[in-house]
Design a protein around this motif. Structure first.
Motif, short mmCIF file in Angstrom:
data_model
loop_
_atom_site.label_atom_id
_atom_site.label_comp_id
_atom_site.label_asym_id
_atom_site.label_seq_id
_atom_site.Cartn_x
_atom_site.Cartn_y
_atom_site.Cartn_z
N ALA A 123 -4.06 14.69 -3.67
CA ALA A 123 -3.02 15.29 -2.84
C ALA A 123 -2.02 16.09 -3.68
N SER A 124 -1.85 15.75 -4.94
CA SER A 124 -0.88 16.49 -5.75
C SER A 124 -1.51 17.55 -6.64
N ALA A 125 -2.80 17.37 -7.01
CA ALA A 125 -3.47 18.34 -7.88
C ALA A 125 -4.30 19.35 -7.07
N VAL A 141 0.85 -1.20 0.00
CA VAL A 141 0.00 0.00 0.00
C VAL A 141 0.89 1.25 0.00
N TYR A 142 0.29 2.38 -0.36
CA TYR A 142 1.09 3.59 -0.42
C TYR A 142 0.25 4.81 -0.03
N GLU A 143 0.96 5.90 0.18
CA GLU A 143 0.32 7.20 0.42
C GLU A 143 1.18 8.26 -0.25
N VAL A 144 0.56 9.33 -0.65
CA VAL A 144 1.26 10.49 -1.19
C VAL A 144 0.79 11.71 -0.41
N THR A 145 1.73 12.38 0.25
CA THR A 145 1.40 13.58 1.02
C THR A 145 2.09 14.77 0.38
N GLY A 155 -10.69 9.65 -1.03
CA GLY A 155 -9.68 10.70 -1.13
C GLY A 155 -9.59 11.55 0.13
N ILE A 156 -8.37 11.79 0.56
CA ILE A 156 -8.15 12.64 1.72
C ILE A 156 -8.45 14.09 1.33
N THR A 157 -8.09 14.45 0.12
CA THR A 157 -8.41 15.80 -0.38
C THR A 157 -9.92 15.95 -0.52
N ARG A 158 -10.58 14.88 -0.99
CA ARG A 158 -12.05 14.88 -1.14
C ARG A 158 -12.71 15.24 0.19
N ALA A 159 -12.31 14.55 1.27
CA ALA A 159 -12.94 14.79 2.57
C ALA A 159 -12.79 16.25 2.98
N GLY A 199 -11.27 9.62 -11.24
CA GLY A 199 -10.20 9.78 -12.23
C GLY A 199 -9.15 8.70 -12.02
N THR A 200 -8.17 8.62 -12.93
CA THR A 200 -7.14 7.58 -12.83
C THR A 200 -6.37 7.69 -11.51
N SER A 201 -6.17 8.93 -11.03
CA SER A 201 -5.43 9.11 -9.77
C SER A 201 -6.01 10.30 -9.00
N ASN A 202 -7.34 10.44 -9.06
CA ASN A 202 -7.99 11.58 -8.40
C ASN A 202 -9.49 11.30 -8.31
N ASN A 203 -10.18 12.05 -7.48
CA ASN A 203 -11.63 11.95 -7.38
C ASN A 203 -12.26 12.96 -8.34
N GLY A 245 -4.70 12.85 7.96
CA GLY A 245 -5.62 12.14 7.06
C GLY A 245 -4.93 11.00 6.34
N HIS A 246 -3.71 11.26 5.87
CA HIS A 246 -2.99 10.22 5.13
C HIS A 246 -2.60 9.06 6.03
N LEU A 247 -2.24 9.36 7.28
CA LEU A 247 -1.88 8.27 8.22
C LEU A 247 -3.09 7.42 8.56
N ILE A 300 -12.14 -0.83 -15.51
CA ILE A 300 -12.04 -2.30 -15.44
C ILE A 300 -11.16 -2.74 -14.27
N ARG A 301 -11.02 -1.85 -13.25
CA ARG A 301 -10.18 -2.21 -12.09
C ARG A 301 -10.88 -3.23 -11.19
N TRP A 302 -10.14 -3.71 -10.20
CA TRP A 302 -10.72 -4.68 -9.27
C TRP A 302 -11.72 -4.02 -8.33
N1 PDD Z 1 -3.60 9.41 -6.08
N2 PDD Z 1 -8.52 8.24 -6.55
C1 PDD Z 1 -7.43 7.55 -6.94
C2 PDD Z 1 -7.61 6.35 -7.80
C3 PDD Z 1 -6.15 7.99 -6.54
O1 PDD Z 1 -5.06 7.30 -6.92
C4 PDD Z 1 -6.02 9.16 -5.73
C5 PDD Z 1 -4.69 9.67 -5.25
C6 PDD Z 1 -7.21 9.83 -5.38
C7 PDD Z 1 -7.17 11.08 -4.52
O2 PDD Z 1 -6.83 10.77 -3.18
P1 PDD Z 1 -6.12 11.86 -2.26
O3 PDD Z 1 -6.97 13.06 -2.28
O4 PDD Z 1 -6.10 11.21 -0.92
O5 PDD Z 1 -4.76 12.08 -2.84
C8 PDD Z 1 -8.43 9.34 -5.79
C9 PDD Z 1 -2.27 9.80 -5.61
C10 PDD Z 1 -2.11 11.26 -5.46
C11 PDD Z 1 -1.23 9.18 -6.53
O6 PDD Z 1 -1.41 8.02 -6.86
O7 PDD Z 1 -0.25 9.82 -6.90
#
Ligand code: PDD
Length: 285
Positions: free
Chosen positions: A245-247, A31-35, A207-211, A182-186, A47-49, A141-143
């Motif tokens: 978290a990055s956008a 598992v991973y997190e991006v802060t 998403g932590i940013t979503r909350a 989105g692919t890496s975002n809400n 939130g990330h922890l 088509i993700r799990w």
């Molecule tokens: N991606 N949905 C997906 C599929 C994600 O991969 C992410 C985060 C989010 C947004 O979550 P948060 O607001 O907690 O970052 C939603 C990170 C940034 C990444 O993979 O780089």
């Protein structure tokens, strides 16, 4: 050269080595997190922890560090690499059982803990926030456990490549006619004063940013509706945006070739981005 963290040690990035049998490598078992880092401080670290713990629990993995230790490692890396703006990436995998085997190894196999920084100046003042991004929609088509933040990111990578080939910035994923995320975002759309985004379930990452963004939106008297929306509804929306978290909060101005409104980022999205950045900078650690 960056200083990275591996299992208790701070090392030059070229000296941090992980086993070929690591389950993160052969099974995407991790598992991973991006802060994000603004002004040298961590954004929404708590939130990330909390989400890290949730992901670890879902995979029956022990948390290798305490909250204080996680904070210390993050701060050390930000300081040692002099990161003003950017990200800290953290990853915990189930470690190296010494061979390839589908079954989880015994508890005495130590997890692999990796953290590294990515400096990105102009993260907050990103000029793209002024023009917005264009997206296409692709099938999701993700799990079925997208709420666990695993390192299994092949389909999101493929989605980004489909977007790149289509000459746009990103892709939204669609399942049974409804946008998941989105692919890496809400993903969000805006109708008048109302923000519409899919409700939390195992279909999307929480998403932590979503909350934080939904909390700030409600506080600013914006209406929030957590429900499914279709691609057609999105195309007819006044505004759209993504969060991560990055956008942070990033406007979407085109969906599958159809411009939203006048094709420029909308006022509600711009305001939310401003509120989010202001509030989160104040609370940064
Ligand atoms: N991606 N949905 C997906 C599929 C994600 O991969 C992410 C985060 C989010 C947004 O979550 P948060 O607001 O907690 O970052 C939603 C990170 C940034 C990444 O993979 O780089």
């Amino acid at each position: 050269m960056r200083t990275v963290y591996l299992n208790g040690d701070y090392l030059p990035e070229t000296e941090a080595k992980v086993s070929i049998f690591d389950r993160g490598f052969v099974m995407a078992d991790g598992v991973y997190e991006v802060t994000s880092v603004l002004g040298g401080k961590l954004i929404d670290f708590g939130g990330h922890l909390t989400r890290l713990q949730r992901s670890l629990d879902a995979l029956e993995m022990k948390n290798p560090l305490s909250a204080e230790e996680w904070l210390e490692v993050h701060r050390q890396l930000v300081a040692r690499n002099a990161v003003e703006e950017g990200m800290v990436y953290l990853q915990v995998t189930r470690g190296n059982p010494g061979d390839r085997d589908f079954a989880y190894p015994a508890d005495d196999v130590a997890p692999t803990v990796v953290l590294f920084t990515q400096a990105k100046s102009g993260l907050a003042d990103n000029p793209v926030a002024k023009t917005g991004i264009k997206i296409i929609t692709v099938p999701d088509i993700r799990w079925g456990r997208r709420d666990i933040k695993t390192v299994q990111l092949l389909y999101p990578s493929m989605g980004k490549m489909m977007a790149k080939k289509a000459g746009v910035d990103d892709a939204w994923l669609v399942e049974d006619g409804f946008v998941t995320e989105g692919t890496s975002n809400n993903a969000y759309i805006v109708k008048g004063n109302k923000i519409i985004t899919r409700a939390l379930s195992s279909d999307i990452l929480h998403g932590i940013t979503r909350a934080a963004v939904l909390r700030f939106a409600r506080e600013a008297q914006m209406e929030v509706e957590e429900r499914n929306f279709t691609v057609d509804e999105a195309k007819a929306a006044d505004e759209a945006f993504i969060t991560s978290a990055s956008a942070f909060v990033m406007p979407v101005v085109e969906i599958d070739g159809a411009a939203l409104g006048n094709g420029k980022p909308g006022p509600l999205t711009a305001r939310l981005r401003e509120i989010y950045l202001d509030e989160m900078r104040k609370a940064a650690v």
